[in-house]
Structure formats: structure tokens, C-alpha cells
Write an enzyme that holds these catalytic residues in place. Structure first.
Site, PDB file in Angstrom:
ATOM      1  N   HIS A  62       0.832  -1.200   0.000  1.00  0.00           N
ATOM      2  CA  HIS A  62       0.000   0.000   0.000  1.00  0.00           C
ATOM      3  C   HIS A  62       0.873   1.260   0.000  1.00  0.00           C
ATOM      4  O   HIS A  62       1.933   1.275   0.632  1.00  0.00           O
ATOM      5  CB  HIS A  62      -0.934   0.016   1.217  1.00  0.00           C
ATOM      6  CG  HIS A  62      -2.161  -0.813   1.030  1.00  0.00           C
ATOM      7  ND1 HIS A  62      -2.123  -2.189   0.951  1.00  0.00           N
ATOM      8  CD2 HIS A  62      -3.462  -0.453   0.877  1.00  0.00           C
ATOM      9  CE1 HIS A  62      -3.352  -2.650   0.777  1.00  0.00           C
ATOM     10  NE2 HIS A  62      -4.176  -1.628   0.716  1.00  0.00           N
ATOM     11  N   ALA A  96      -7.975   7.892  -7.040  1.00  0.00           N
ATOM     12  CA  ALA A  96      -9.349   8.378  -6.884  1.00  0.00           C
ATOM     13  C   ALA A  96      -9.724   8.494  -5.415  1.00  0.00           C
ATOM     14  O   ALA A  96     -10.388   9.458  -5.000  1.00  0.00           O
ATOM     15  CB  ALA A  96     -10.313   7.452  -7.613  1.00  0.00           C
TER      16      ALA A  96
END
Length: 463
Positions: free
Chosen positions: A363, A382
Site C-alpha cells: 500500500h 481516486a
């Protein structure tokens, strides 16, 4: 196992009806097992003789006369009741029974009742070879058309096999009713086509007068029908209208000691406003018009490569999770966001600590160097943009950079949070609160956040 999920569709019944009441009259008399029909033994199913057994090679005079009562007396009693009230019916007609009952068929047609197919003979199909059942369905349709002048548009075998529903669909039925799994019609993918299923009932059914622990008085039958109607009507008033099916048999409910319970129920249901009494074909036509099948992605039907391509990025840079998830038992219940999430989460939870740590380390930092360089995945970009992390002040950016560095130095993996559940203020507050936790606590929390991020992403893709 999933069906429509927690929020079923609004059926939009005609006139804004709160409930659709659909009554079936099974016409089987003359189609049952009998040596006169070329069968190996007598009938033993659904009669006043509870626990009856077949008599191989013999006629069972009592059984034959019980079935005959349905044709001679019960049918006409029910015909007078329904035509007198002006209520529509669907008849499930066994083709050989219809062929032996010309006056009853004419009466059905004169009343405007739908005559759907109930198979060629009223016999058991569970051990019938697929090719033989296919041939019997074809012959049932041929004979039905010959006797009534019209091809049946609906199908219900009843004493069916595992092949019955796809075979009836293959035969080109507008609807198939050999299921008991919903209170609304639905589309089922069969033979590369969308088949409309209009489920039937075995509980609101007079057959329970002929089964152990069933109804033993008309009052019980009436009470059960009324309770069912009231429950569904109440749901309809709350904006979740349904369909109520009632199953009848000429030789059972047609007895005078039972028919008055049916009449009481019909009077009760007819007294309520916004009730649509309909034939099954009416419901099928309405559903096809108002709720046509919608092509959509079905994860359970995907190849491994297609599944991994679609969901391999749901958990950041960890396609191996989707690969293992595909190997699980995926069925129609997984063709939704919750279903695919369950499969991915199972794999993630059962992975080794090292594997899960690798997922966490895959991540990106929040508002970190990868974001600045435009190197985040599309999903992460996003999500961080939606939380306002792309529009930080210089002081905010410096604070996030410091927090990212301190968190990784302390715990060995990036700070992970489902940013779409937050804004930049609450994200920073969570960052500052969690950084002081011990690493085991943070590992567990980060794993929960990974699953939450996956859930949110899947909801963008699936029902």
C-alpha cells in the site's frame, strides 16, 4: 442462495397493487400412475389414503376412485366458486389428464383460465434419464397443444428431477415454476438464455391435507392462507410488494368439508383494496415488461484469467489473492460485492503473517511521494483525491510526510485507512491516534482497513 439480497425490487404490480395473489389449480386426475395407463403400478401420492404404497401390476380401486372424485365433482365445485367470484386461475394441466377430460378443458377455456403444462403424466421423474424426460416434455407439449389448441407457455412438473428446469427452459417456456425459493419472479441463466422463473408454493397448498403433520381441518388451511396474505400485504403497504401463490387440487380442496375454507380466504382477500388477482402468465408478462433481464458481470462464471483481471487489483498489488479466491466454491451467491469480498477476505485472512505483511507494505503512503509522482494505482488516486489529500497546504503536506515516516519506522508498514470513510481532517486525527499503538494492534487494524478498502472498491463494480 442470495436472490435479490436485502432490498428486493418493486414489482410495480398493475394499479399499484400491494400484493399479487396467484392461484393454481392442479389438474392431475387421469394422468396418475395406473396400470390402465401402461404404468407398472398404482398411484400412491396425494390422496386421502395417507401412507399409501404403490401396488405393482395391480389396480388400486380406492385410489382410482379418489382421483376420479377430483374430475367428477371437485373440479366443478371449484369451477362454480371461481367463475362465480370472477377470479382468474392458472391450471397446471397434466397432458394425459387433459386429454381424458374434454368437458373440463372446455370449461377452463370458457372461463379464460390459463392452462399451463404439468407434464405428460403425473409420475415421478427423479430417476428418469435426461433423454427420456426431454422426450416426455416434447410429447407433453405436443399433446397439450393438440388437446387445447394452444401451446403451453408455462411449465411445472412438480415431481421433478434435477434436469427438469433446464429442460423446460430448453423447450421454450415463457416461465418455469419448478422452484419454491422466492416470493417474486426472477431471471435464471439457463442454456445461454435468461429464463423467467415464477416460483410456486408447497406451504400455501392443499396438498398438506394429504401429508403427515399437515392441515387436518379447513380452519387450519384458512388461518395459514390468511396469515400469509396478511404478512405479504403488510410488506406491500411498506413498499415491498410480493406475490402470494396458492396451490389447489380438485380431489383435495374440492371436497365440501374443505372448500368453504378456501371460499372464506377468497372473500377475505377480495375485500382488501389494492389486491391483484392474476394468472401466472399475467405475472410473467408483467415481469418481463417491467423487469427485463439485465446483462451483468457474473464472477462465478468467469475464467480464472478474467476473474484475476477484474479483481486482482482490489487488494493493492496482490493479484495472488484473487487467484486463490477463484479456487474457492464460487456460486451465484458470490455474484455481488459482498460475495466477491467474502472470497477475497477469506484468502487474505488465511494467508501467512508474512504474506499479509507483504500486502500491507504494497500500500502507498497517504499523500506521499508516489502520489506526488503520479504513480498510484487508479483506485488509490481516486480515493485519495476524494478525501482531499491532493489539495494539502504546505503545512499539511509536511505533517503527513512526518507522520508517514514515523509510522513506518515504528510499525514496519505504511499507515492504512479506508480514506473514503473519512476526510483529510479525520484521517490526520486517526493517524495521530494510531501511531502510538503497539505494532500487533496496528497490524490487526491495518488488515481490517485493507478489507474495508476492498469492500468499498467492489461496491463500485458489483451489486
Amino acid at each position: 442462495m442470495r436472490g435479490y439480497g436485502p432490498i428486493p425490487p418493486d414489482p410495480k404490480w398493475p394499479g399499484g397493487a400491494k400484493i399479487a395473489v396467484q392461484i393454481v389449480l392442479n389438474y392431475e386426475e387421469g394422468g396418475e400412475n395406473c396400470v390402465l395407463h401402461g404404468d407398472a403400478a398404482s398411484e400412491a401420492f396425494l390422496s386421502e389414503i395417507v401412507g399409501a404404497a404403490q401396488w405393482p401390476g395391480q389396480r388400486h380401486w380406492n385410489m382410482e376412485s379418489i382421483y376420479e372424485y377430483g374430475a367428477r365433482a371437485g373440479f366443478w365445485r371449484l369451477h362454480r366458486l371461481f367463475t362465480g367470484m370472477g377470479l382468474p386461475l392458472t391450471v397446471y394441466g397434466v397432458a394425459t389428464a387433459l386429454a381424458r377430460s374434454p368437458e373440463q378443458v372446455r370449461a377452463m377455456q370458457s372461463a379464460g383460465w390459463e392452462i399451463a403444462s404439468h407434464g405428460l403424466k403425473w409420475v415421478e421423474h427423479k430417476d428418469m434419464p435426461e433423454a427420456e424426460e426431454r422426450a416426455q416434455i416434447a410429447e407433453a407439449i405436443r399433446l397439450h397443444t393438440e388437446v387445447t389448441g394452444e401451446r403451453p407457455r408455462g411449465w411445472y412438473t412438480g415431481r421433478c428431477s434435477v434436469n427438469t428446469v433446464p429442460l423446460a427452459s430448453e423447450a421454450g417456456m415463457d416461465y418455469v415454476a419448478d422452484t419454491y425459493d422466492d416470493d417474486l419472479p426472477y431471471w435464471k441463466r439457463l442454456n445461454d438464455t435468461d429464463q423467467l422463473i415464477v416460483p410456486y408454493t408447497l406451504d400455501c397448498n392443499d396438498m398438506r391435507f394429504a401429508t403427515p403433520q399437515g392441515f387436518n381441518s379447513g380452519d387450519q388451511f384458512f388461518a395459514y392462507l390468511k396469515d400469509t396474505f396478511d404478512a405479504l400485504y403488510e410488506e406491500g403497504e411498506a413498499g415491498s410488494a410480493k406475490m402470494m401463490s396458492v396451490g389447489l387440487h380438485c380431489r383435495l380442496i374440492g371436497r365440501p368439508g374443505r372448500v368453504m375454507a378456501l371460499k372464506r380466504f377468497l372473500d377475505y382477500a377480495a375485500s382488501k383494496p389494492d389486491v391483484w388477482f392474476a394468472r401466472r402468465i399475467d405475472i410473467a408478462e408483467h415481469w418481463a415488461r417491467m423487469h427485463p433481464p439485465v446483462p451483468r458481470l457474473r464472477p462465478s462464471e468467469m475464467t480464472r484469467d478474467a476473474f484475476v483481471a477484474a479483481y486482482g487489483g482490489i487488494i493493492e498489488h496482490s493479484a495472488w489473492i484473487a487467484e486463490r479466491a477463484w479456487d474457492l466454491e464460487l456460486g451465484p451467491a458470490h455474484d455481488c460485492a459482498a460475495g466477491v469480498h467474502s472470497a477475497l477476505a477469506r484468502v487474505f485472512r488465511s494467508a501467512s503473517d508474512d504474506e499479509r505483511l507483504a500486502v500491507l507494505r504494497a500500500h502507498p503512503d497517504l499523500a506521499g511521494k508516489l502520489a506526488s509522482a503520479g504513480r498510484l494505482t487508479a483506485e488509490s488516486t481516486a480515493e485519495q483525491t476524494g478525501a482531499g489529500l491532493d489539495m494539502l497546504t504546505d503545512d499539511e503536506r509536511d505533517a503527513f510526510t512526518r507522520l508517514n515516516t514515523d509510522y513506518v519506522d515504528t510499525h514496519g508498514f505504511p499507515f492504512i485507512i479506508a480514506v473514503r470513510d473519512h476526510d483529510k481532517t479525520s484521517i490526520r486525527a486517526a493517524f495521530e491516534r494510531r501511531i502510538g499503538n503497539d505494532s500487533a494492534t496496528e497490524f490487526a487494524e491495518a488488515c481490517r482497513q485493507v478489507e474495508r478498502i476492498a469492500e468499498i472498491r467492489l461496491k463500485d463494480l458489483l451489486p
